[in-house]
Structure formats: structure tokens, C-alpha cells
Design a protein around this motif. Structure first.
Motif, PDB file in Angstrom:
ATOM      1  N   GLY A   1      -4.941  12.308   0.125  1.00 29.17           N
ATOM      2  CA  GLY A   1      -6.261  11.705   0.279  1.00 29.17           C
ATOM      3  C   GLY A   1      -6.427  10.403  -0.470  1.00 29.17           C
ATOM      4  O   GLY A   1      -7.489   9.776  -0.389  1.00 29.17           O
ATOM      5  N   TRP A   2      -5.370   9.986  -1.205  1.00 26.31           N
ATOM      6  CA  TRP A   2      -5.446   8.761  -1.987  1.00 26.31           C
ATOM      7  C   TRP A   2      -4.397   7.751  -1.525  1.00 26.31           C
ATOM      8  O   TRP A   2      -3.336   8.127  -1.013  1.00 26.31           O
ATOM      9  CB  TRP A   2      -5.226   9.047  -3.466  1.00 26.31           C
ATOM     10  CG  TRP A   2      -6.375   9.726  -4.119  1.00 26.31           C
ATOM     11  CD1 TRP A   2      -6.654  11.068  -4.119  1.00 26.31           C
ATOM     12  CD2 TRP A   2      -7.426   9.097  -4.857  1.00 26.31           C
ATOM     13  NE1 TRP A   2      -7.801  11.317  -4.818  1.00 26.31           N
ATOM     14  CE2 TRP A   2      -8.295  10.133  -5.288  1.00 26.31           C
ATOM     15  CE3 TRP A   2      -7.703   7.782  -5.211  1.00 26.31           C
ATOM     16  CZ2 TRP A   2      -9.435   9.873  -6.047  1.00 26.31           C
ATOM     17  CZ3 TRP A   2      -8.828   7.525  -5.973  1.00 26.31           C
ATOM     18  CH2 TRP A   2      -9.685   8.559  -6.378  1.00 26.31           C
ATOM     19  N   SER A   3      -4.702   6.498  -1.724  1.00 23.09           N
ATOM     20  CA  SER A   3      -3.710   5.433  -1.543  1.00 23.09           C
ATOM     21  C   SER A   3      -3.829   4.471  -2.713  1.00 23.09           C
ATOM     22  O   SER A   3      -4.888   4.360  -3.344  1.00 23.09           O
ATOM     23  CB  SER A   3      -3.910   4.694  -0.219  1.00 23.09           C
ATOM     24  OG  SER A   3      -5.197   4.119  -0.145  1.00 23.09           O
ATOM     25  N   LEU A   4      -2.718   3.806  -3.008  1.00 22.77           N
ATOM     26  CA  LEU A   4      -2.680   2.836  -4.110  1.00 22.77           C
ATOM     27  C   LEU A   4      -2.256   1.491  -3.557  1.00 22.77           C
ATOM     28  O   LEU A   4      -1.227   1.385  -2.878  1.00 22.77           O
ATOM     29  CB  LEU A   4      -1.737   3.318  -5.207  1.00 22.77           C
ATOM     30  CG  LEU A   4      -1.671   2.448  -6.477  1.00 22.77           C
ATOM     31  CD1 LEU A   4      -1.431   3.325  -7.708  1.00 22.77           C
ATOM     32  CD2 LEU A   4      -0.565   1.400  -6.387  1.00 22.77           C
ATOM     33  N   ALA A  33       6.203   4.822  -9.028  1.00 22.08           N
ATOM     34  CA  ALA A  33       6.312   6.202  -9.527  1.00 22.08           C
ATOM     35  C   ALA A  33       4.939   6.849  -9.655  1.00 22.08           C
ATOM     36  O   ALA A  33       4.772   8.040  -9.345  1.00 22.08           O
ATOM     37  CB  ALA A  33       7.052   6.223 -10.862  1.00 22.08           C
ATOM     38  N   VAL A  34       3.937   6.094 -10.110  1.00 20.68           N
ATOM     39  CA  VAL A  34       2.582   6.628 -10.199  1.00 20.68           C
ATOM     40  C   VAL A  34       2.053   6.947  -8.806  1.00 20.68           C
ATOM     41  O   VAL A  34       1.461   8.018  -8.578  1.00 20.68           O
ATOM     42  CB  VAL A  34       1.655   5.633 -10.922  1.00 20.68           C
ATOM     43  CG1 VAL A  34       0.199   6.084 -10.836  1.00 20.68           C
ATOM     44  CG2 VAL A  34       2.068   5.480 -12.382  1.00 20.68           C
ATOM     45  N   THR A  84       0.856  -1.187   0.000  1.00 26.07           N
ATOM     46  CA  THR A  84       0.000   0.000   0.000  1.00 26.07           C
ATOM     47  C   THR A  84       0.885   1.227   0.000  1.00 26.07           C
ATOM     48  O   THR A  84       1.727   1.404   0.886  1.00 26.07           O
ATOM     49  CB  THR A  84      -0.929   0.018   1.222  1.00 26.07           C
ATOM     50  OG1 THR A  84      -1.739  -1.164   1.213  1.00 26.07           O
ATOM     51  CG2 THR A  84      -1.834   1.244   1.192  1.00 26.07           C
ATOM     52  N   PHE A  85       0.721   2.053  -1.007  1.00 23.37           N
ATOM     53  CA  PHE A  85       1.445   3.314  -1.119  1.00 23.37           C
ATOM     54  C   PHE A  85       0.498   4.435  -0.706  1.00 23.37           C
ATOM     55  O   PHE A  85      -0.585   4.580  -1.278  1.00 23.37           O
ATOM     56  CB  PHE A  85       1.897   3.557  -2.561  1.00 23.37           C
ATOM     57  CG  PHE A  85       2.807   2.491  -3.127  1.00 23.37           C
ATOM     58  CD1 PHE A  85       4.187   2.616  -3.048  1.00 23.37           C
ATOM     59  CD2 PHE A  85       2.280   1.373  -3.751  1.00 23.37           C
ATOM     60  CE1 PHE A  85       5.030   1.652  -3.582  1.00 23.37           C
ATOM     61  CE2 PHE A  85       3.110   0.399  -4.302  1.00 23.37           C
ATOM     62  CZ  PHE A  85       4.487   0.546  -4.207  1.00 23.37           C
ATOM     63  N   ALA A 108       3.957   9.433 -15.475  1.00 20.64           N
ATOM     64  CA  ALA A 108       3.357   8.908 -14.248  1.00 20.64           C
ATOM     65  C   ALA A 108       2.412   9.927 -13.630  1.00 20.64           C
ATOM     66  O   ALA A 108       1.359   9.569 -13.076  1.00 20.64           O
ATOM     67  CB  ALA A 108       4.450   8.523 -13.254  1.00 20.64           C
ATOM     68  N   ARG A 109       2.762  11.200 -13.736  1.00 15.68           N
ATOM     69  CA  ARG A 109       1.890  12.258 -13.206  1.00 15.68           C
ATOM     70  C   ARG A 109       0.570  12.292 -13.978  1.00 15.68           C
ATOM     71  O   ARG A 109      -0.501  12.469 -13.386  1.00 15.68           O
ATOM     72  CB  ARG A 109       2.592  13.603 -13.296  1.00 15.68           C
ATOM     73  CG  ARG A 109       1.840  14.746 -12.596  1.00 15.68           C
ATOM     74  CD  ARG A 109       2.567  16.068 -12.728  1.00 15.68           C
ATOM     75  NE  ARG A 109       3.916  15.976 -12.203  1.00 15.68           N
ATOM     76  CZ  ARG A 109       5.030  16.141 -12.924  1.00 15.68           C
ATOM     77  NH1 ARG A 109       4.948  16.418 -14.220  1.00 15.68           N
ATOM     78  NH2 ARG A 109       6.215  16.041 -12.372  1.00 15.68           N
ATOM     79  N   THR A 110       0.647  12.096 -15.290  1.00 12.14           N
ATOM     80  CA  THR A 110      -0.572  12.062 -16.101  1.00 12.14           C
ATOM     81  C   THR A 110      -1.446  10.879 -15.711  1.00 12.14           C
ATOM     82  O   THR A 110      -2.664  11.000 -15.554  1.00 12.14           O
ATOM     83  CB  THR A 110      -0.212  11.983 -17.593  1.00 12.14           C
ATOM     84  OG1 THR A 110       0.504  13.155 -17.965  1.00 12.14           O
ATOM     85  CG2 THR A 110      -1.479  11.874 -18.456  1.00 12.14           C
ATOM     86  N   VAL A 111      -0.816   9.702 -15.546  1.00 11.43           N
ATOM     87  CA  VAL A 111      -1.582   8.519 -15.146  1.00 11.43           C
ATOM     88  C   VAL A 111      -2.243   8.749 -13.786  1.00 11.43           C
ATOM     89  O   VAL A 111      -3.445   8.469 -13.593  1.00 11.43           O
ATOM     90  CB  VAL A 111      -0.680   7.270 -15.110  1.00 11.43           C
ATOM     91  CG1 VAL A 111      -1.430   6.072 -14.538  1.00 11.43           C
ATOM     92  CG2 VAL A 111      -0.167   6.940 -16.512  1.00 11.43           C
ATOM     93  N   ALA A 112      -1.489   9.280 -12.827  1.00  6.43           N
ATOM     94  CA  ALA A 112      -2.041   9.539 -11.498  1.00  6.43           C
ATOM     95  C   ALA A 112      -3.209  10.523 -11.567  1.00  6.43           C
ATOM     96  O   ALA A 112      -4.221  10.356 -10.876  1.00  6.43           O
ATOM     97  CB  ALA A 112      -0.947  10.075 -10.579  1.00  6.43           C
ATOM     98  N   ASP A 113      -3.075  11.542 -12.411  1.00  6.22           N
ATOM     99  CA  ASP A 113      -4.163  12.510 -12.557  1.00  6.22           C
ATOM    100  C   ASP A 113      -5.420  11.859 -13.100  1.00  6.22           C
ATOM    101  O   ASP A 113      -6.534  12.116 -12.613  1.00  6.22           O
ATOM    102  CB  ASP A 113      -3.701  13.659 -13.473  1.00  6.22           C
ATOM    103  CG  ASP A 113      -4.825  14.659 -13.719  1.00  6.22           C
ATOM    104  OD1 ASP A 113      -5.117  15.450 -12.799  1.00  6.22           O
ATOM    105  OD2 ASP A 113      -5.418  14.633 -14.815  1.00  6.22           O
ATOM    106  N   ARG A 114      -5.263  11.007 -14.107  1.00  5.98           N
ATOM    107  CA  ARG A 114      -6.436  10.366 -14.701  1.00  5.98           C
ATOM    108  C   ARG A 114      -7.084   9.364 -13.742  1.00  5.98           C
ATOM    109  O   ARG A 114      -8.288   9.156 -13.772  1.00  5.98           O
ATOM    110  CB  ARG A 114      -6.090   9.682 -16.016  1.00  5.98           C
ATOM    111  CG  ARG A 114      -5.464  10.587 -17.075  1.00  5.98           C
ATOM    112  CD  ARG A 114      -6.288  11.854 -17.337  1.00  5.98           C
ATOM    113  NE  ARG A 114      -5.732  12.616 -18.444  1.00  5.98           N
ATOM    114  CZ  ARG A 114      -4.939  13.673 -18.318  1.00  5.98           C
ATOM    115  NH1 ARG A 114      -4.589  14.109 -17.105  1.00  5.98           N
ATOM    116  NH2 ARG A 114      -4.489  14.306 -19.394  1.00  5.98           N
TER     117      ARG A 114
END
Length: 283
Positions: A44-47, A36-37, A13-14, A272-278
Motif C-alpha cells: 500500500g506504500w510507494s517511495l 533497502a528501505v 519510484t519504488f 532499514a526495516r526500522t526506518v520503513a516502520d517509522r
């Protein structure tokens, strides 16, 4: 990064936010593909990412393999993480196909396919093993190799066309995480049997993948890399293939992430920033 085992499966968990993303890696990859993502996620988010059965620190889990088995594992991890209908599901490469199968079984707030998930037509007269060898190239070759040191394994990755000029600390940690075996005969943790079985399923079960995509109720989006696994000019999912599926699935939002290849769409900081944003904005 918090690491635990769930029924023998390694799960990381990141972040610590209440909004949850469940992330699935590719055919010879590991949960470290998402680091990296995850670092680009807003507060407020976790992956939550797992090493799929037969990969990483889940390599010892037994078969059978196949993408439906991985989808079951993904949903079990989602349960463990408390991911409800407000969670986001994503997958990269083979993981996108696994995500599609999982999303056909359970509702998520949205599903994001990253350079994968669309059925790949098997050329007439070409068997699945030959097609895998043509597509995966060095990724399959490394499963048959041993390396005298961790540095030699890292150098193998440095020489990969996808990472030439795109090296980063995240790629190096991803490579080092994958190593196992005795000091003078190190090898990838990915089990060759798992990779072969999963690759055949992905290529031979296009109808089941198509049916899963049509069943998904959540908003569905596709992020594509314009360049391929070896940084070639044609990506894994060419424009014409994507166009055929956006026509077939009117709700599928297709976006090309510029200036990346099949791997750097997750590892390059800008991509990675784009993926995280989407993943978090719903765009």
C-alpha cells in the motif's frame, strides 16, 4: 523500480501503493540510498526518491546549488508524484536538512529526519571547508579520484569503515550506480562544486535551518545512528545535541536506532526495516 526524468532530474519510484513517501538522499549520495528501505515498506506504500541536482543521473543539472534550491526541486518532484498533504517526507543526512526546508514550505502528514536535520555548530575558528573535510573524510576524497574499473570502485567502498562487515548487494548497487566516465578513468557522478556549495550552506546557515524546524507543522521525528560516518563510537548527531533540540522543539520525537552507523541505518536490513516502520506507522 520505475525511473523517469522530471525537468531533467532523475526520479525513481519504488513500489506502487497509493500512500507516498518522498525521500531525499545525502550530500554525495544518490536515490539508490533508499532502495533497502523501500523494499521493507508494507503493502500500500510507494517511495519516490530523486537524484539531487549535481548528483547521480541529475549531475548535469546546473547550479546554483544550496539547500533551498534542492528543497524547491523536492517540492517539484512531490507535485509530479501527486503527493498531497497525506504524504510522508523524509531525508537522510544532508537530505534531512533539505526535507526540513521543504516541510517548512508545505504541509506533509509527517516528517522523518534520518541522522541529519539538526543544525551542526561550526567550531570557533574553523572554516566551513575544513569542517566538511573533517566530517566527510573519504566521501569527499572519492570525488577527486578516478578508478581503473567498476570493481576497483566497489573495492573502495568495501574498504570504507562504515561498510566493513556490513557489505550487501544494496551497497554494491549503490556504488555501481554512482559511476561515470571512460572505462579506465571512472569517477563518482557527484559534482564536487555541488557538494562544496551545499556543505558550506549547511554549516553556515544554521539559523535558517533552525527557523525551518520551528516552522514545521507536521509531526516531526528524528531517527539517529549511534555510530558515525566512519563507524566511530560517536554519531553524527550526539545525544547532547539531540537533547538540546528536543528541549527546544517539544514536538520532536527522538529515537536512536541501535547497532547502526550513519550509512547502515539505511542499508542494514534490520535498520532499514526500522526506518520503513517509522515512516509508515507514525511511531
Amino acid at each position: 523500480m520505475r525511473v523517469e526524468d522530471v525537468d531533467g532530474m532523475r526520479v525513481a519510484t519504488f513500489g506502487s501503493g497509493p500512500r507516498v513517501i518522498i525521500a531525499v538522499h545525502g550530500i554525495t549520495a544518490s536515490l539508490m540510498a533508499w532502495r533497502a528501505v523501500a523494499r521493507q515498506l508494507p503493502e500500500g506504500w510507494s517511495l519516490v526518491a530523486m537524484d539531487l541536482r549535481g548528483r547521480g543521473h541529475s549531475a548535469g543539472l546546473p547550479g546554483p546549488y544550496g539547500l533551498p534550491r534542492h528543497a524547491e526541486d523536492v517540492l517539484r518532484v512531490a507535485d509530479h508524484a501527486g503527493a498531497g498533504a497525506d504524504a510522508v517526507l523524509t531525508g537522510h543526512s544532508m537530505g534531512a536538512y533539505v526535507a526540513a526546508l521543504a516541510a517548512a514550505e508545505r504541509d506533509f502528514s509527517r516528517v522523518v529526519l534520518v541522522d541529519g536535520g539538526l543544525p551542526l555548530p561550526l567550531p570557533e575558528g574553523v572554516d566551513a571547508d575544513a569542517a566538511m573535510a573533517a566530517v566527510l573524510g573519504p566521501a569527499l576524497a572519492r570525488l577527486r579520484q578516478t578508478f581503473p574499473s567498476a570493481e576497483a570502485y566497489v573495492d573502495f567502498f568495501r574498504a570504507h569503515p562504515a561498510f566493513a562487515g556490513n557489505w550487501s548487494a544494496d551497497v554494491e548497487e549503490y556504488a555501481r550506480y554512482d559511476l561515470t566516465g571512460p572505462r579506465d578513468a571512472l569517477r563518482s557522478r557527484a559534482a564536487g562544486e555541488a557538494v562544496r556549495e551545499d556543505g558550506r550552506w549547511m554549516l553556515l546557515e544554521s539559523d535558517r535551518i533552525a527557523a525551518a524546524l520551528a516552522t514545521i507543522k507536521a509531526p516531526l521525528s528524528l531517527l539517529r545512528a549511534p555510530r558515525g560516518l566512519l563507524d566511530q563510537e560517536v554519531g553524527m548527531l550526539p545525544d547532547e545535541l539531540a537533547a538540546s533540540w528536543t528541549a527546544r522543539l517539544p514536538g520532536l520525537a527522538d529515537e536512536v536506532v541501535p547497532d547502526c552507523n550513519h550509512y547502515t541505518i539505511l542499508f542494514d536490513e534490520r535498520c532499514a526495516r526500522t526506518v520503513a516502520d517509522r515512516l509508515t506507522s507514525g511511531r
